[in-house]
Design a protein around this motif. Sequence first.
Motif, PDB file in Angstrom:
ATOM      1  N   THR A 282     -39.195  27.238  -6.041  1.00  0.00           N
ATOM      2  CA  THR A 282     -38.623  28.293  -7.154  1.00  0.00           C
ATOM      3  C   THR A 282     -39.229  29.716  -7.063  1.00  0.00           C
ATOM      4  OG1 THR A 282     -39.843  26.634  -8.714  1.00  0.00           O
ATOM      5  CG2 THR A 282     -37.590  26.334  -8.789  1.00  0.00           C
ATOM      6  N   SER A 283     -39.110  30.575  -8.202  1.00  0.00           N
ATOM      7  CA  SER A 283     -39.913  31.408  -8.380  1.00  0.00           C
ATOM      8  C   SER A 283     -40.887  31.603  -8.350  1.00  0.00           C
ATOM      9  CB  SER A 283     -39.288  32.467  -9.155  1.00  0.00           C
ATOM     10  OG  SER A 283     -39.027  32.221 -10.862  1.00  0.00           O
ATOM     11  N   TRP A 284     -40.895  30.417  -9.569  1.00  0.00           N
ATOM     12  CA  TRP A 284     -42.857  30.332  -9.779  1.00  0.00           C
ATOM     13  C   TRP A 284     -43.837  29.271  -9.133  1.00  0.00           C
ATOM     14  CZ3 TRP A 284     -38.062  28.267 -12.016  1.00  0.00           C
ATOM     15  CH2 TRP A 284     -37.757  29.065 -13.219  1.00  0.00           C
ATOM     16  N   GLY A 285     -42.802  28.912  -8.120  1.00  0.00           N
ATOM     17  CA  GLY A 285     -43.744  28.614  -6.482  1.00  0.00           C
ATOM     18  C   GLY A 285     -43.751  29.003  -5.898  1.00  0.00           C
ATOM     19  N   VAL A 286     -42.921  29.837  -5.751  1.00  0.00           N
ATOM     20  CA  VAL A 286     -43.938  31.383  -4.696  1.00  0.00           C
ATOM     21  C   VAL A 286     -44.620  31.911  -5.447  1.00  0.00           C
ATOM     22  CG1 VAL A 286     -42.807  33.517  -3.486  1.00  0.00           C
ATOM     23  CG2 VAL A 286     -41.325  30.931  -3.460  1.00  0.00           C
ATOM     24  N   ASP A 287     -44.769  32.106  -6.528  1.00  0.00           N
ATOM     25  CA  ASP A 287     -45.561  33.568  -6.988  1.00  0.00           C
ATOM     26  C   ASP A 287     -46.999  32.481  -7.078  1.00  0.00           C
ATOM     27  OD1 ASP A 287     -46.279  35.825  -8.886  1.00  0.00           O
ATOM     28  OD2 ASP A 287     -46.781  34.080 -10.083  1.00  0.00           O
ATOM     29  N   GLU A 288     -46.701  31.730  -7.490  1.00  0.00           N
ATOM     30  CA  GLU A 288     -48.617  31.230  -7.717  1.00  0.00           C
ATOM     31  C   GLU A 288     -48.599  31.008  -6.110  1.00  0.00           C
ATOM     32  OE1 GLU A 288     -49.161  26.779  -8.946  1.00  0.00           O
ATOM     33  OE2 GLU A 288     -49.277  26.041  -7.428  1.00  0.00           O
ATOM     34  N   ILE A 289     -48.674  31.060  -5.205  1.00  0.00           N
ATOM     35  CA  ILE A 289     -49.038  30.982  -3.682  1.00  0.00           C
ATOM     36  C   ILE A 289     -48.849  32.114  -4.107  1.00  0.00           C
ATOM     37  CG2 ILE A 289     -48.289  31.332  -1.406  1.00  0.00           C
ATOM     38  CD1 ILE A 289     -46.491  27.806  -2.057  1.00  0.00           C
ATOM     39  N   TYR A 290     -48.486  33.541  -4.045  1.00  0.00           N
ATOM     40  CA  TYR A 290     -48.071  34.550  -3.655  1.00  0.00           C
ATOM     41  C   TYR A 290     -49.658  35.574  -4.251  1.00  0.00           C
ATOM     42  CZ  TYR A 290     -47.146  39.926  -3.585  1.00  0.00           C
ATOM     43  OH  TYR A 290     -46.966  41.100  -3.787  1.00  0.00           O
ATOM     44  N   SER A 291     -49.550  34.600  -5.552  1.00  0.00           N
ATOM     45  CA  SER A 291     -50.404  35.788  -6.696  1.00  0.00           C
ATOM     46  C   SER A 291     -51.727  34.637  -6.699  1.00  0.00           C
ATOM     47  CB  SER A 291     -49.930  35.644  -8.042  1.00  0.00           C
ATOM     48  OG  SER A 291     -48.735  36.355  -7.587  1.00  0.00           O
ATOM     49  N   VAL A 292     -52.019  33.885  -6.866  1.00  0.00           N
ATOM     50  CA  VAL A 292     -53.193  32.737  -6.978  1.00  0.00           C
ATOM     51  C   VAL A 292     -53.671  32.525  -5.798  1.00  0.00           C
ATOM     52  CG1 VAL A 292     -53.746  30.985  -8.643  1.00  0.00           C
ATOM     53  CG2 VAL A 292     -51.811  32.427  -9.324  1.00  0.00           C
ATOM     54  N   ASP A 294     -52.805  31.162  -1.882  1.00  0.00           N
ATOM     55  CA  ASP A 294     -52.729  32.560  -0.838  1.00  0.00           C
ATOM     56  C   ASP A 294     -54.193  33.207  -1.109  1.00  0.00           C
ATOM     57  OD1 ASP A 294     -51.457  31.025   0.329  1.00  0.00           O
ATOM     58  OD2 ASP A 294     -50.148  32.883   0.880  1.00  0.00           O
ATOM     59  N   PRO A 295     -54.866  34.349  -2.323  1.00  0.00           N
ATOM     60  CA  PRO A 295     -55.808  35.486  -2.226  1.00  0.00           C
ATOM     61  C   PRO A 295     -56.914  34.963  -2.540  1.00  0.00           C
ATOM     62  CG  PRO A 295     -53.780  36.232  -3.989  1.00  0.00           C
ATOM     63  CD  PRO A 295     -53.637  35.011  -3.299  1.00  0.00           C
ATOM     64  N   ALA A 296     -56.665  33.378  -3.476  1.00  0.00           N
ATOM     65  CA  ALA A 296     -58.203  32.552  -3.820  1.00  0.00           C
ATOM     66  C   ALA A 296     -58.736  32.446  -2.454  1.00  0.00           C
ATOM     67  CB  ALA A 296     -58.552  32.252  -4.184  1.00  0.00           C
ATOM     68  N   LYS A 297     -57.936  31.739  -1.090  1.00  0.00           N
ATOM     69  CA  LYS A 297     -58.154  30.850   0.175  1.00  0.00           C
ATOM     70  C   LYS A 297     -58.548  31.951   0.705  1.00  0.00           C
ATOM     71  CE  LYS A 297     -54.456  28.364   0.238  1.00  0.00           C
ATOM     72  NZ  LYS A 297     -53.244  27.491   0.068  1.00  0.00           N
TER      73      LYS A 297
END
Length: 754
Positions: A282-292, A294-297
């Motif tokens: 869903t959009s929330w799952g994609v946003d978690e990867i995109y915003s939270v 991936d950037p941290a890793k």
Amino acid sequence: MRITSRLALLALTFLSFLPQARADEGMWLPLLLKQLNEADMQSKGLKLTADQIYSINQGSLKDAVVQFGGGCTGEIISDQGLLLTNHHCGYGQIQQHSSVENDYLTKGYWAMNREQELTNPGLTATFIVRMEDVTSQVLTGVPTQNIQEADREKLVQANIQRIAQAAVQGTHYQAFIRPFFNGNEYYMFVTEVFQDIRLVGAPPSSIGKFGGDTDNWAWPRHTGDFSIFRIYAGPDNKPAPYSAQNVPFKPRHHLPISLAGVQPGDFTLVFGFPGRTNEYLTSWGVDEIYSVSDPAKIRIREAKLKVLDADMKASDRVRIQYAAKYASIANYWKKWIGEVRGLKKLDAVTRKQEQEAVFQQWATSGDDARRAAYATLLPQLQKYYTTNRDYTLARDYVTEAALGIELLAYANSLLPLAEMVDKKASATELNAAVEKARGGTSNFFKNTTIATDQKVAAALLPLYANGTPAALLPAYVKNLQKQYGAKGGWNAYVAQLYGKSRLTSNESAQAVLNEVAKGNARALLDDPAAQLASAIIGHYRTAILPTYTTATDNIALLQRTYVAGLRQQQTQRKFYPDANSTLRVAYGQVQPYTPADGTKYDFYTTLDGIMEKADPTNPDFEVPARLTELYNAKDYGPYAYKGSVPVAFIATNHTTGGNSGSPVINGRGELIGTNFDRNWEGTMSDIMFDPDRVRNITLDVRYMLFVVDKFAGASHLVKEMTLVGGPNEAAAPADGKKLEKIKVKRKPARQKAS
């Protein structure tokens, strides 16, 4: 779920919108090709039937494809068990055989006879014998409502274990069962696992890793990313542990190799074991990867890579120790950067929101049963993703930053020994566990330089302390942060940590294990590295993991329902299951692409491009003298195309991690290349596919043959293979072999050895 006025309008506009699996998108189950894909594949140039790709009754393409180790694919290219995969897939084995004196990573390795082929303990090659839909058996006795996800999973796993055991009872086969469509379906895979896999050949890193991290995930590409192994079997052709009496494996099918090359529009089929995709998030799952996430890793791995790069350049010993580790860390670091860029380019979150608006309209406009099943689904998913956001971030910082410090990961691996002492395990059990830890300790120090790891710790501990949400940071680390958080303070703490720990050398660590074996757990628990690891991992298990697990369990339950709803909503759509390291077919066509305005990439690269990139001052672009010699002499043998040697090509196949080493096969069932990467603009395809931008990158089989034959002089290996097509259509193959099992009319090519 909150829907803006714009999205509400979109929902009304798109009521008839039913997204299709776009051209070349999908990782399809071989078992279902006939009903879902055969006609489409044949319209794009496939000359075979679905049964010639996957069959349990006769030799088929699947019998030439193996899962190589735990995370790559390989293909069988001779009737003597010769196995082709990527250089980066065999990298760990090449490293283990390397030393400063025998640096096979740098110089390459070629076994000129069977006696020189090198054993690789623990390495396996797994064939799929058959697949079976076992959904009804797995879900027998599993309630569909009013059951917690964890309880449901226990019932499912009990059924899976029973079904898998029964399927292979009395045979030498193994079996596993995996969920598909988020647990709406289950398929069983019966496998044959070979244990004696020997290294036959690998080019030097200046060929196998040409371009290095500079070119990784990029096109144009000029990397000779291949290595060659051989499967050995017992005298009965069945799997057997290593033995000098083992013989080369005789496969049911091996892939003939085409010298004809590729042109735009040519059909391509990728057969392999793709690792993990999330196309139905869903959009929330994609946003978690995109915003939270991936950037941290990306931040964490970038810091670690900087340290490793400097130390590897300064020491050959460190370079060999960390070569495989560095490659693994760097691979996904760069992939995640491309993934974030790709998701932004596609405006992926907004597109998912638009699809959800359509779904919500469908769910609320149906009958009572549909509304009951789906009307509140998306708001619930939003709630759990919101709850889980900080916990996901905290988990990433533990796994990537804290456990990215090898001393802490090692110390954490020993902590169960102290628990055994505390729980008064028997002397026999404790001694067995300690002996296992001794072996792990020796291996740890063989592949780790503590001085380098100390620098990694100094870089990662501040990131862990500052990046973890404050409410989820362990009190132990908060105290360290207060004491050492000032500029340069963490360096002082890390120096003290590594200076006082007894887990920083093999000798002193073995001495600690001696004391633990005698029942003295304090010898381990009082060590500062063990204390830090215990504080971080203990807090993770008690304060982070329970909430994270509950939220992800609820998300998994709701996601399963959401995918079921999508399949009901979009009845005309052909759905493919997300990748889960099981055997899949992807198909497409050779095509160039336009990555940006004013830029267009051709579909192939050549040896000329290697020479254009050559730079002796840059380790990523060093060129072996022998390759330069062959280039200057234009000594290309039968592997030339338009005055050069083709190196790589691109096509529109949908691939991901795990497809590394996968055979790329033409419409006649012939090997034309080995998949080794994706283009950087297409790395978001694990989440959202874009047919205009996604390309898989394939090593042209002619470059592999050129390197083996002309560069390495290992023509005996080429003579094992079945070569077809090419400039000498009327000639017979040197070994007299013809295509078997898969019968496609095609004249064989002459095999020319240097």
